[in-house]
Scaffold this active site. Structure first.
Site, mmCIF file in Angstrom:
data_model
loop_
_atom_site.group_PDB
_atom_site.id
_atom_site.type_symbol
_atom_site.label_atom_id
_atom_site.label_comp_id
_atom_site.label_asym_id
_atom_site.label_seq_id
_atom_site.Cartn_x
_atom_site.Cartn_y
_atom_site.Cartn_z
ATOM 1 N N GLU A 162 27.899 -14.762 26.151
ATOM 2 C CA GLU A 162 28.614 -14.093 27.258
ATOM 3 C C GLU A 162 29.381 -12.840 26.833
ATOM 4 O OE1 GLU A 162 30.982 -17.167 29.062
ATOM 5 O OE2 GLU A 162 29.234 -18.368 29.582
ATOM 6 N N GLU A 267 20.913 -23.592 29.904
ATOM 7 C CA GLU A 267 21.974 -24.459 30.455
ATOM 8 C C GLU A 267 21.694 -24.794 31.914
ATOM 9 O OE1 GLU A 267 25.895 -22.818 29.664
ATOM 10 O OE2 GLU A 267 25.301 -22.104 27.695
#
Ligand code: XIL
Length: 378
Positions: A162, A267
């Site tokens: 991220e 994910e």
């Protein structure tokens, strides 16, 4: 016939390991890993109880269905390196041992992130922000220690998690502010030095959004131009029933395929509850207050939504399958609905139904839909 036989042998093995009820819970025709054999690996993230063998029902599902595992939290900086010079590897060691024992592809998550990293990492003993060199030194030591410990045992590392903002620019994290933009390259270099065989990944959410995707494409190209060994881009895919569309998912995977990197769906889950945020996000620091309207299915999921979830999963897996030359792995974030982080994020105490196995560990219609999607190989 062959599948049935495998399934029976596996059931007997599970019976020994976990007892009757767990084995029954895992008794589903076929398995995800077999259905997608030769296409991509299929996996799940494990929590502490599952790693420690305290959740026999989930472990039975993991062994029957998946051939790759990720650690939901066990390898994050705050867990593994909570204090300066102090490492705690007990849970991470068990995680890696679980994967090795069951011949699974073991993923490491993650080395550099702005969340779940202790504040001391960025400061000296007087509380002042570190210099670039001091923080690089700390980063190098952490990566060498953690990646080095599991050299040859963790096959793939999420090196940086991220790092991008929604507009595609680099996120203003302390990593960026103190070190500068090359903290990303440095992290990949340190990881590669510590385990040259490990597949290194850049992992993020919302890369289906064009501006953020362009930022990731720029990042990958920059790393490649500098000779940094980036093997794959991780698409988190914390999805909703409507976003991203199959077309957006397909375009995103193809955009990275064009760069010559693999894609891992790292994910995956599908939120079925009303969105608590206007824009899609997986920002773990987001907190939204409790509100009855945001938790409509406390007593069970209506059949119409159950079917919608099944169709949604089938659509997503058709896209993954159509891109199987690029997609190396699809990992669900958690095992059963009861384990999902989406029961407590971004609103605490909701009842969500984002996965393929229900709170009793039984396969849902979405499970059957994902298995059926495998029969339609393009
Ligand atoms: C989540 C875990 O599942 C939770 O248990 C924890 O409280 C917060 O983090 N993106 C990521 C994952 O990269 O590490 C996050 O995992 C979910 C969002």
């Amino acid at each position: 016939m062959f599948r049935n036989l495998c399934f029976r042998v596996q059931s007997i093995a599970l019976l020994g390991a976990f007892g009757l009820s767990a084995a029954l819970a895992a008794q589903t025709p076929g398995s995800l890993k077999d259905a997608y054999k030769g296409d991509f690996l299929v996996g799940a993230a494990l929590d502490a109880a599952q790693i420690e063998g305290k959740d026999a029902r989930a472990d039975a599902i993991v062994l029957a269905q998946f051939n790759t595992i990720s650690p939901a939290n066990a390898l994050k900086w705050a867990r593994v390196h909570p204090k300066p010079g102090k490492y705690r590897f007990k849970l991470a060691d068990r995680y890696v041992a679980f994967g090795r024992e069951h011949h699974m592809f073991v993923v490491g998550h993650n080395l550099v992130w702005h969340n779940q990293v202790p504040g001391w990492v960025f400061r000296d003993d007087k509380g002042q922000l570190l210099t670039r060199d001091a923080l690089l030194q700390r980063l190098k030591e952490h990566i060498q220690t953690v990646v080095g410990r599991y050299k040859g045992q963790i096959q793939s590392w999420d090196v940086v998690n991220e790092a991008l903002d929604e507009d595609g620019s680099l996120r203003q994290s302390l990593w960026l502010k103190i070190i500068g933009p090359d903290y990303i390259e440095k992290a990949f270099e340190y990881a590669h030095e510590a385990d040259p065989q490990a597949q290194l990944t850049y992992n993020d959410y919302n890369l289906e959004k064009p501006a953020k995707r362009e930022g990731a494409i720029r990042l990958v190209k920059k790393l490649q131009a500098e000779g940094i060994p980036i093997a794959s881009v991780g698409l988190q895919n914390h999805d909703s029933l409507t976003w991203p569309s199959a077309a957006e998912e397909d375009a995103t995977i193809k955009a990275f395929a064009a760069l010559g990197v693999k894609v891992v769906v790292s994910e995956l889950d599908v939120n079925v509850l009303p969105n608590a945020n206007q824009q899609p996000t997986a920002d773990v620091s987001l907190r939204v207050g409790r509100n009855k309207a945001l938790n409509p299915y406390r007593k069970g999921l209506p059949d119409s939504v159950q079917q919608q979830l099944a169709r949604r999963y089938a659509d997503l897996f058709r896209v993954f399958l159509a891109n199987r030359a690029t997609v190396a792995r699809v990992t669900f974030w958690d095992v059963t609905d009861g384990d999902s982080w989406l029961n407590n994020w971004p609103v605490k105490g909701r009842t969500n139904y984002p996965l393929l196995f229900d709170r009793q560990g039984k396969p849902k219609p979405a499970y059957d839909a994902v298995l059926a999607a495998a029969d339609r190989k393009p």
